[in-house]
Design a protein around this motif. Structure first.
Motif, PDB file in Angstrom:
ATOM      1  N   GLU A 141       0.813  -1.215   0.000  1.00 29.35           N
ATOM      2  CA  GLU A 141       0.000   0.000   0.000  1.00 29.35           C
ATOM      3  C   GLU A 141       0.854   1.276   0.000  1.00 29.35           C
ATOM      4  O   GLU A 141       0.319   2.388   0.080  1.00 29.35           O
ATOM      5  N   HIS A 142       2.175   1.128  -0.058  1.00 28.16           N
ATOM      6  CA  HIS A 142       3.038   2.308  -0.156  1.00 28.16           C
ATOM      7  C   HIS A 142       4.430   1.873  -0.597  1.00 28.16           C
ATOM      8  O   HIS A 142       4.802   0.710  -0.504  1.00 28.16           O
ATOM      9  N   ASP A 143       5.206   2.848  -1.098  1.00 32.43           N
ATOM     10  CA  ASP A 143       6.599   2.581  -1.458  1.00 32.43           C
ATOM     11  C   ASP A 143       7.423   2.358  -0.182  1.00 32.43           C
ATOM     12  O   ASP A 143       6.939   2.624   0.929  1.00 32.43           O
ATOM     13  N   ASP A 144       8.658   1.927  -0.368  1.00 26.64           N
ATOM     14  CA  ASP A 144       9.534   1.748   0.791  1.00 26.64           C
ATOM     15  C   ASP A 144      10.918   2.309   0.471  1.00 26.64           C
ATOM     16  O   ASP A 144      11.323   2.393  -0.694  1.00 26.64           O
ATOM     17  N   GLY A 145      11.644   2.713   1.506  1.00 26.21           N
ATOM     18  CA  GLY A 145      12.972   3.280   1.307  1.00 26.21           C
ATOM     19  C   GLY A 145      13.959   2.728   2.311  1.00 26.21           C
ATOM     20  O   GLY A 145      13.575   2.188   3.357  1.00 26.21           O
ATOM     21  N   LEU A 146      15.250   2.880   2.007  1.00 26.63           N
ATOM     22  CA  LEU A 146      16.295   2.351   2.878  1.00 26.63           C
ATOM     23  C   LEU A 146      17.561   3.187   2.745  1.00 26.63           C
ATOM     24  O   LEU A 146      17.975   3.545   1.632  1.00 26.63           O
ATOM     25  N   ASP A 147      18.164   3.488   3.893  1.00 24.23           N
ATOM     26  CA  ASP A 147      19.485   4.114   3.927  1.00 24.23           C
ATOM     27  C   ASP A 147      20.436   3.021   4.395  1.00 24.23           C
ATOM     28  O   ASP A 147      20.484   2.688   5.586  1.00 24.23           O
ATOM     29  N   ALA A 148      21.204   2.439   3.464  1.00 24.30           N
ATOM     30  CA  ALA A 148      22.106   1.332   3.779  1.00 24.30           C
ATOM     31  C   ALA A 148      23.539   1.861   3.830  1.00 24.30           C
ATOM     32  O   ALA A 148      24.288   1.742   2.863  1.00 24.30           O
ATOM     33  N   ASN A 149      23.878   2.474   4.954  1.00 23.39           N
ATOM     34  CA  ASN A 149      25.234   3.010   5.144  1.00 23.39           C
ATOM     35  C   ASN A 149      25.667   3.948   4.018  1.00 23.39           C
ATOM     36  O   ASN A 149      26.748   3.800   3.447  1.00 23.39           O
ATOM     37  N   GLY A 150      24.817   4.864   3.678  1.00 26.85           N
ATOM     38  CA  GLY A 150      25.161   5.844   2.649  1.00 26.85           C
ATOM     39  C   GLY A 150      24.653   5.505   1.267  1.00 26.85           C
ATOM     40  O   GLY A 150      24.688   6.348   0.370  1.00 26.85           O
ATOM     41  N   MET A 151      24.174   4.286   1.065  1.00 29.41           N
ATOM     42  CA  MET A 151      23.535   3.930  -0.204  1.00 29.41           C
ATOM     43  C   MET A 151      22.028   3.986   0.032  1.00 29.41           C
ATOM     44  O   MET A 151      21.493   3.288   0.904  1.00 29.41           O
ATOM     45  N   PHE A 152      21.368   4.807  -0.757  1.00 30.59           N
ATOM     46  CA  PHE A 152      19.923   4.945  -0.613  1.00 30.59           C
ATOM     47  C   PHE A 152      19.228   4.057  -1.641  1.00 30.59           C
ATOM     48  O   PHE A 152      19.622   4.002  -2.803  1.00 30.59           O
ATOM     49  N   MET A 154      15.250   2.805  -3.032  1.00 31.79           N
ATOM     50  CA  MET A 154      13.812   3.017  -3.014  1.00 31.79           C
ATOM     51  C   MET A 154      13.140   1.900  -3.812  1.00 31.79           C
ATOM     52  O   MET A 154      13.505   1.626  -4.953  1.00 31.79           O
ATOM     53  N   LEU A 155      12.175   1.240  -3.186  1.00 27.13           N
ATOM     54  CA  LEU A 155      11.389   0.176  -3.822  1.00 27.13           C
ATOM     55  C   LEU A 155       9.971   0.693  -4.002  1.00 27.13           C
ATOM     56  O   LEU A 155       9.298   1.050  -3.030  1.00 27.13           O
ATOM     57  N   SER A 156       9.523   0.750  -5.265  1.00 28.15           N
ATOM     58  CA  SER A 156       8.206   1.327  -5.542  1.00 28.15           C
ATOM     59  C   SER A 156       7.112   0.264  -5.561  1.00 28.15           C
ATOM     60  O   SER A 156       7.376  -0.934  -5.603  1.00 28.15           O
ATOM     61  N   LEU A 157       5.877   0.734  -5.543  1.00 31.17           N
ATOM     62  CA  LEU A 157       4.723  -0.155  -5.536  1.00 31.17           C
ATOM     63  C   LEU A 157       4.631  -1.040  -6.774  1.00 31.17           C
ATOM     64  O   LEU A 157       3.982  -2.081  -6.746  1.00 31.17           O
ATOM     65  N   ASP A 158       5.255  -0.612  -7.880  1.00 28.87           N
ATOM     66  CA  ASP A 158       5.209  -1.420  -9.094  1.00 28.87           C
ATOM     67  C   ASP A 158       6.430  -2.341  -9.207  1.00 28.87           C
ATOM     68  O   ASP A 158       6.682  -2.927 -10.255  1.00 28.87           O
ATOM     69  N   GLY A 159       7.206  -2.459  -8.124  1.00 28.65           N
ATOM     70  CA  GLY A 159       8.315  -3.403  -8.098  1.00 28.65           C
ATOM     71  C   GLY A 159       9.631  -2.885  -8.602  1.00 28.65           C
ATOM     72  O   GLY A 159      10.630  -3.607  -8.611  1.00 28.65           O
ATOM     73  N   ARG A 160       9.699  -1.610  -9.022  1.00 30.19           N
ATOM     74  CA  ARG A 160      10.970  -1.045  -9.481  1.00 30.19           C
ATOM     75  C   ARG A 160      11.848  -0.712  -8.281  1.00 30.19           C
ATOM     76  O   ARG A 160      11.346  -0.262  -7.238  1.00 30.19           O
ATOM     77  N   ILE A 161      13.142  -0.951  -8.433  1.00 30.05           N
ATOM     78  CA  ILE A 161      14.068  -0.619  -7.355  1.00 30.05           C
ATOM     79  C   ILE A 161      15.132   0.330  -7.906  1.00 30.05           C
ATOM     80  O   ILE A 161      15.607   0.167  -9.032  1.00 30.05           O
ATOM     81  N   HIS A 162      15.448   1.343  -7.121  1.00 35.55           N
ATOM     82  CA  HIS A 162      16.401   2.372  -7.566  1.00 35.55           C
ATOM     83  C   HIS A 162      17.376   2.636  -6.427  1.00 35.55           C
ATOM     84  O   HIS A 162      16.967   2.767  -5.261  1.00 35.55           O
ATOM     85  N   SER A 163      18.663   2.671  -6.748  1.00 36.05           N
ATOM     86  CA  SER A 163      19.679   2.917  -5.718  1.00 36.05           C
ATOM     87  C   SER A 163      20.643   4.001  -6.171  1.00 36.05           C
ATOM     88  O   SER A 163      20.914   4.158  -7.356  1.00 36.05           O
ATOM     89  N   TRP A 164      21.179   4.739  -5.213  1.00 35.81           N
ATOM     90  CA  TRP A 164      22.144   5.790  -5.497  1.00 35.81           C
ATOM     91  C   TRP A 164      22.938   6.082  -4.224  1.00 35.81           C
ATOM     92  O   TRP A 164      22.584   5.647  -3.124  1.00 35.81           O
ATOM     93  N   MET A 165      23.982   6.833  -4.386  1.00 36.36           N
ATOM     94  CA  MET A 165      24.818   7.194  -3.238  1.00 36.36           C
ATOM     95  C   MET A 165      25.041   8.700  -3.218  1.00 36.36           C
ATOM     96  O   MET A 165      25.146   9.343  -4.270  1.00 36.36           O
ATOM     97  N   GLY A 166      25.087   9.264  -2.015  1.00 40.06           N
ATOM     98  CA  GLY A 166      25.350  10.685  -1.870  1.00 40.06           C
ATOM     99  C   GLY A 166      24.126  11.556  -2.007  1.00 40.06           C
ATOM    100  O   GLY A 166      23.001  11.093  -2.196  1.00 40.06           O
ATOM    101  N   GLY A 167      24.373  12.866  -1.921  1.00 39.09           N
ATOM    102  CA  GLY A 167      23.300  13.848  -2.091  1.00 39.09           C
ATOM    103  C   GLY A 167      22.349  13.926  -0.922  1.00 39.09           C
ATOM    104  O   GLY A 167      21.202  14.371  -1.083  1.00 39.09           O
ATOM    105  N   SER A 168      22.789  13.527   0.254  1.00 37.26           N
ATOM    106  CA  SER A 168      21.886  13.528   1.404  1.00 37.26           C
ATOM    107  C   SER A 168      22.000  14.812   2.221  1.00 37.26           C
ATOM    108  O   SER A 168      23.007  15.524   2.158  1.00 37.26           O
ATOM    109  N   HIS A 169      20.957  15.099   2.973  1.00 40.19           N
ATOM    110  CA  HIS A 169      20.916  16.251   3.868  1.00 40.19           C
ATOM    111  C   HIS A 169      20.484  15.759   5.252  1.00 40.19           C
ATOM    112  O   HIS A 169      19.570  14.934   5.372  1.00 40.19           O
ATOM    113  N   GLN A 170      21.131  16.280   6.274  1.00 40.87           N
ATOM    114  CA  GLN A 170      20.793  15.866   7.632  1.00 40.87           C
ATOM    115  C   GLN A 170      19.793  16.839   8.253  1.00 40.87           C
ATOM    116  O   GLN A 170      20.050  18.041   8.390  1.00 40.87           O
TER     117      GLN A 170
END
Length: 236
Positions: A141-152, A154-170
């Motif tokens: 019923e919703h997307d999901d996200g993960l911060d894996a030690n600096g690698m972000f 995102m898993l979407s409702l349609d099953g797509r997964i996208h990963s990237w590193m950097g560009g974060s703000h605290q």
């Protein structure tokens, strides 16, 4: 596309063959005179006529019986093979319900995502590194996200997964994100942060909120992840 508010909580069949044995009666040889021999010959000749009819059916019966039993035996051996084949033919209809498909994708840091489709926009992704499960993500019923030690990730409702590193703000704070979005991050408590996603007109298009669990969203093709520690990052 408006965003939705996201919250995460913790026969064998045996054929018996009948063996028919035919017993041959052999008249005992006795010493006799020539006269007796003729009588004996006559007697011997007569029985064959009487015996022949009995012998022929008896000889035919055993020959016919194995032939008849041999044919069912062949079918009996084939039947178990045909039965599993029949069951296998119906099996393909079941997998969509009982054995959903699984696919794998390589993430930006070299780890692997094993994604299982559970149907109805419900996906589970296991993040693996050298065979070990590092984290699990799930959409329901919703997307999901993960911060894996600096690698972000995102898993979407349609099953797509996208990963990237950097560009974060605290957080807390207000930050410009990819795709023209702005995130206003506030701290609500221990490992609890809220990010309001603002458009160009500063209107709130959606809200992300962590509760000891990272969250993520697909914002019109822009992947956004907010960690339980207050870090937020977005990537196109």
């Amino acid at each position: 596309m408006p965003l939705s508010t996201i919250r995460r909580a913790t026969a064998t069949r045996t054929l018996a063959g009948t063996v028919l044995a035919a017993a041959l009666l052999v008249p005992a040889a006795t010493a006799c005179s020539p006269t007796d021999t003729q009588g004996s010959a006559a007697a011997t000749t007569a029985p064959p006529a009487a015996t022949a009819p009995a012998t022929t059916p008896a000889a035919t019966a055993p020959a016919t019986t194995p032939a008849a039993s041999g044919t069912p035996a062949t079918h009996g051996a084939t039947a178990p093979t045909a039965a599993p084949t029949g069951r296998a033919a119906t099996t393909p209809g079941a997998p969509p319900k009982t054995a959903p498909g699984v696919r794998t994708e390589t993430l930006v840091d070299g780890s692997t995502a094993e994604i299982k489709d559970l149907g109805n926009m419900h996906y589970v992704a296991r993040i693996l590194n050298k065979g070990q499960v590092l984290a699990t993500m799930e959409t329901k019923e919703h997307d999901d996200g993960l911060d894996a030690n600096g690698m972000f990730v995102m898993l979407s409702l349609d099953g797509r997964i996208h990963s990237w590193m950097g560009g974060s703000h605290q957080g807390p704070g207000t930050f410009k994100l990819a795709g023209g979005w702005t995130a206003k991050v506030t701290k609500l408590g221990e490992l609890r942060y809220r990010a309001e996603i603002l458009g160009n007109d500063n209107a709130v298009y959606g809200t992300l909120e962590t509760d000891q669990h990272d969250v993520g969203v697909d914002a019109n093709g822009i992947s956004i992840v907010l960690s339980a520690g207050g870090e937020i990052s977005a990537h196109a």
